[in-house]
Every structure is written in C-alpha cells, then in structure tokens.
Design a protein around this motif. Structure first.
Motif, short mmCIF file in Angstrom:
data_model
loop_
_atom_site.label_atom_id
_atom_site.label_comp_id
_atom_site.label_asym_id
_atom_site.label_seq_id
_atom_site.Cartn_x
_atom_site.Cartn_y
_atom_site.Cartn_z
N UNK A 15 0.85 -1.19 0.00
CA UNK A 15 0.00 0.00 0.00
C UNK A 15 0.88 1.23 0.00
N UNK A 16 0.31 2.30 -0.52
CA UNK A 16 1.04 3.56 -0.64
C UNK A 16 0.19 4.68 -0.05
N UNK A 17 0.78 5.44 0.85
CA UNK A 17 0.08 6.56 1.47
C UNK A 17 0.75 7.85 0.99
N UNK A 18 -0.04 8.71 0.37
CA UNK A 18 0.46 9.99 -0.12
C UNK A 18 0.02 11.09 0.84
N UNK A 19 0.99 11.65 1.58
CA UNK A 19 0.70 12.81 2.41
C UNK A 19 0.78 14.05 1.54
N UNK A 20 -0.27 14.85 1.51
CA UNK A 20 -0.34 16.00 0.62
C UNK A 20 -0.66 17.27 1.39
N UNK A 21 -0.19 18.39 0.87
CA UNK A 21 -0.58 19.68 1.44
C UNK A 21 -2.09 19.84 1.25
N UNK A 22 -2.68 20.72 2.03
CA UNK A 22 -4.13 20.88 1.95
C UNK A 22 -4.57 21.27 0.54
N UNK A 23 -3.82 22.13 -0.11
CA UNK A 23 -4.18 22.53 -1.46
C UNK A 23 -4.11 21.36 -2.44
N UNK A 24 -3.03 20.58 -2.36
CA UNK A 24 -2.89 19.43 -3.26
C UNK A 24 -3.97 18.38 -2.98
N UNK A 25 -4.29 18.19 -1.70
CA UNK A 25 -5.32 17.22 -1.36
C UNK A 25 -6.68 17.66 -1.89
N UNK A 26 -7.01 18.93 -1.74
CA UNK A 26 -8.29 19.43 -2.25
C UNK A 26 -8.37 19.28 -3.77
N UNK A 27 -7.25 19.49 -4.45
CA UNK A 27 -7.21 19.30 -5.90
C UNK A 27 -7.46 17.84 -6.25
N UNK A 28 -6.82 16.94 -5.50
CA UNK A 28 -7.02 15.51 -5.74
C UNK A 28 -8.48 15.12 -5.50
N UNK A 29 -9.07 15.64 -4.44
CA UNK A 29 -10.48 15.33 -4.13
C UNK A 29 -11.38 15.79 -5.27
N UNK A 30 -11.17 17.00 -5.75
CA UNK A 30 -12.01 17.52 -6.84
C UNK A 30 -11.87 16.65 -8.09
N UNK A 31 -10.67 16.19 -8.36
CA UNK A 31 -10.45 15.35 -9.53
C UNK A 31 -11.10 13.98 -9.38
N UNK A 32 -11.05 13.44 -8.16
CA UNK A 32 -11.62 12.11 -7.91
C UNK A 32 -13.14 12.12 -7.96
N UNK A 33 -13.75 13.26 -7.68
CA UNK A 33 -15.22 13.35 -7.69
C UNK A 33 -15.80 13.38 -9.11
N UNK A 34 -14.95 13.63 -10.07
CA UNK A 34 -15.42 13.67 -11.45
C UNK A 34 -15.58 12.27 -12.01
N UNK A 35 -16.47 12.13 -12.96
CA UNK A 35 -16.60 10.86 -13.66
C UNK A 35 -15.41 10.67 -14.60
N UNK A 36 -15.22 9.43 -15.01
CA UNK A 36 -14.13 9.14 -15.93
C UNK A 36 -14.32 9.94 -17.22
N UNK A 37 -13.24 10.54 -17.69
CA UNK A 37 -13.32 11.35 -18.90
C UNK A 37 -13.58 10.47 -20.12
N UNK A 38 -14.44 10.96 -20.98
CA UNK A 38 -14.75 10.22 -22.20
C UNK A 38 -13.95 10.81 -23.36
N UNK A 39 -13.25 9.94 -24.04
CA UNK A 39 -12.41 10.35 -25.15
C UNK A 39 -12.82 9.52 -26.36
N UNK A 40 -13.19 10.23 -27.43
CA UNK A 40 -13.66 9.52 -28.63
C UNK A 40 -12.61 8.58 -29.18
#
Length: 347
Positions: free
Chosen positions: A231-256
């Motif tokens: 297992x891998x634990x990534x400790x992130x600054x609050x800004x980086x963690x918030x960015x990761x959270x926002x990205x994870x909440x999105x659905x998988x990107x659709x690419x033609x």
C-alpha cells in the motif's frame, strides 16, 4: 546463509562479520528506507520510536552488563599453570545477589509495562478532532479498498490524505475491516500495525507531518500473494489534497479516440468485478478503476502503472502476481491494446 558463505570462503573472522552486518543493518536503523520504524513521520510513529529506543537502551544495558561480567570472570579466573590442584572454597547462596537479580528485573518489567501502556493509551484513546478525515479501509485478497464516506470517493491501494498541521491537527481516522480473511495494515513511518479482520471494525489514526510518499505492507499472512499486498500513502498539502479530491469526484473522462477500448471493457466480464463511474460497470469484487490512469502502480503496488505493464496484467495477471484472484482475460491483440489504452486515459 551469510555466515556459511563467510566461513566457507576462508574469510571467517570477527571483523568481516561485524562489517557485513553493519552494512546490512545500519542503513535501515538510520531510517534510509521508507519502511523503517527508525524514521518516524507521524505522531503514533514517534511514540513507537521513543518506546523502541527505551527498550533498546535497557536491553543493550543488560547485554553489556551481563557480557562484561562474563568476560571479566573468564579472563580474571582463567586457568593458569601456577593454579593449585585443590578445589577453591565453595560459597552457597548470597542474599544480596539473589535479591538484586530478583528486584532489578521486576523494576525493569514495571518500567516497560508502564511506558508501553502509556503509548497504547496515547494512540488508541486519543480524542478525535473536529476536522479529522474519515476513511473506510477494506482489506481484500490481495489489495486495499479506500472509501471516503464524507467525500463520496472510492479508490484502491493508494491512500491520499492531508498533512496534519501541529497548530491545527487534521489526523486521518481509518475504520478497517476485511472482506475475506485476516490482514494487517502497517505503514511503519506513520503508525504501528492494526489487524484488519472480517466482521470486526478496528480504528487507528495517522497524521503525516510532511508531504511525501509513505510505503506500507499487509503485515498478516493472508494467502499466496501476501508479500505483494502493498500500500502507498500519499501525504499532501491541503491545497494538493483538495485538488485531488475535486479530480476524484469527477466521472471518468470520455475520449472519442478510446471509444473502442471502452466498448471492449463494457462487453466483457470486466464489468462484473470493476466500477468505472459514468458507465454501466458497477462491479465491487475488484478495485474501482474510475481514475486508474492517475495511479502510480497497479496490482496493489507491485507493478508500475505503464501501458506495457497494464497490457500484460490484463492478459494474464498470474504472470506478475501468481495466485491473485483476477482471471486471465486472454483477449485478442486488437481488443487487448484497445482496452489497455482506454484504461490509461482514466484520470
């Protein structure tokens, strides 16, 4: 094995043996490895490190005292050519000696018991701050599932958490259970081990003090691929963690350009075990793949996440992780290439 090699090669001498084990052991003692308990990066790990140093100091003192007395007796009372043939006077019993080797060990045990109990209470019964992050950890053969209930995020094998600021502590509380057999969650630089058991929820907390990657391992034998249940634990600054959270909440990107790969994924047995948000794939037996392309590793940290490795893994996982529960897909080359490329785009 090392002992036999040194002896068989004719190099059997004390200096070489000491040098050899010094080179093997000291780097890990000094914390050069990222899985060393001697390089703590979290509050529970600091408690454990302090206790370990106390135990090491006491046991080292006992060893040096006993070894020193033994060496003195062997040298001081060794046989000499001028020794008398008569047996020396025999002394039976000594109240002082017997009292000392009874009282001193009792005091040592009491000290170790009290210090260990204090560490246990400081870590197990610490009050939960208001801003703590909650993560549900589920152990599987042979991978880790991480669920963030308040954030609506599900991921696998790579745990992202914010760094805890001492002025505003934000520890991460892990509620752990197992879906199959016994596991053990262990990230040495952040905390001690915690059993992950079916039908029971165990709780622990971690609070990395600095951003970085902290490596861990399942510490309880759980089957043939226990050693590769990493297992891998990534400790992130609050800004980086918030960015990761926002990205994870999105659905998988659709690419033609990867529509063919998505079609291969959705019409095969992949959807029975895996989830990709925004598609009909809602399986729960395997890791959530919604953002697989953004992970550094696959196979629970055992293999780097590259297109070539992903292709080999899909074709036949057993060649990388014998005994894993994912079946070999054995797709034709066109479908295998298409689905592999598709999965690498899931960020």
């Amino acid at each position: 094995m090392t002992w036999l090699i040194l002896r068989g090669s004719g190099l059997f001498n004390l200096r070489l043996v000491i040098a050899h084990f010094w080179l093997l052991g000291v780097p890990s003692w000094l914390g050069e490895g990222r899985t060393s308990i001697f390089s703590p990066k979290g509050t529970p790990a600091h408690f454990i490190f302090g206790l370990s140093m106390l135990v090491l100091a006491i046991t080292a003192g006992i060893f040096l005292t006993a070894g020193g007395v033994l060496a003195y007796v062997l040298i001081r009372y060794r046989q000499r050519a001028t020794d008398s043939e008569y047996e020396p006077a025999q002394i039976y019993g000594s109240n002082q000696i017997e009292l000392s080797w009874t009282v001193v060990p009792i005091l040592i045990v009491v000290v170790l018991f009290l210090t260990t109990a204090r560490v246990i209470f400081d870590t197990e019964y610490a009050s939960k701050p208001h801003g703590a992050l909650d993560v549900i950890v589920i152990g599987h053969q042979y991978w880790w599932e991480f669920r963030y209930p308040k954030l609506g995020i599900v991921t696998a094998n790579e745990l992202h958490i914010p760094v805890s600021d001492p002025s505003h502590p934000t520890p991460t509380y892990l509620e752990m259970s197992s879906s199959d057999t016994d596991h053990s969650f262990w990230v040495p630089q952040l905390a001690g081990k915690m059993d992950v058991i079916p039908n029971r929820v165990n709780v622990m907390w971690i609070d990395p003090e600095a951003p970085g990657l902290y490596l861990g391992q399942c510490a309880q034998y759980c089957g043939t691929q226990h050693a590769k249940m990493l297992l891998r634990v990534y400790g992130q600054s609050r800004g980086d963690f918030d960015t990761w959270v926002a990205q994870q909440k999105q659905e998988a990107k659709r690419d033609a350009s990867t529509a063919e790969g998505q079609s291969v994924f959705l019409r095969n047995a992949c959807i029975n075990c895996h989830t990709i948000a925004g598609t009909i794939a809602t399986g729960r037996f395997g890791p959530d793949l919604t953002h697989l392309g953004g992970r550094d590793t696959i196979a629970s940290g055992a293999v780097q996440n590259t297109l070539d490795n992903l292709r080999k893994w899909i074709d036949n996982p057993a060649q990388m992780k014998p005994g894993c529960l994912m079946p070999a897909m054995h797709l034709n080359d066109r479908d295998l290439n298409a689905v592999s490329v598709y999965l690498t785009t899931l960020h």
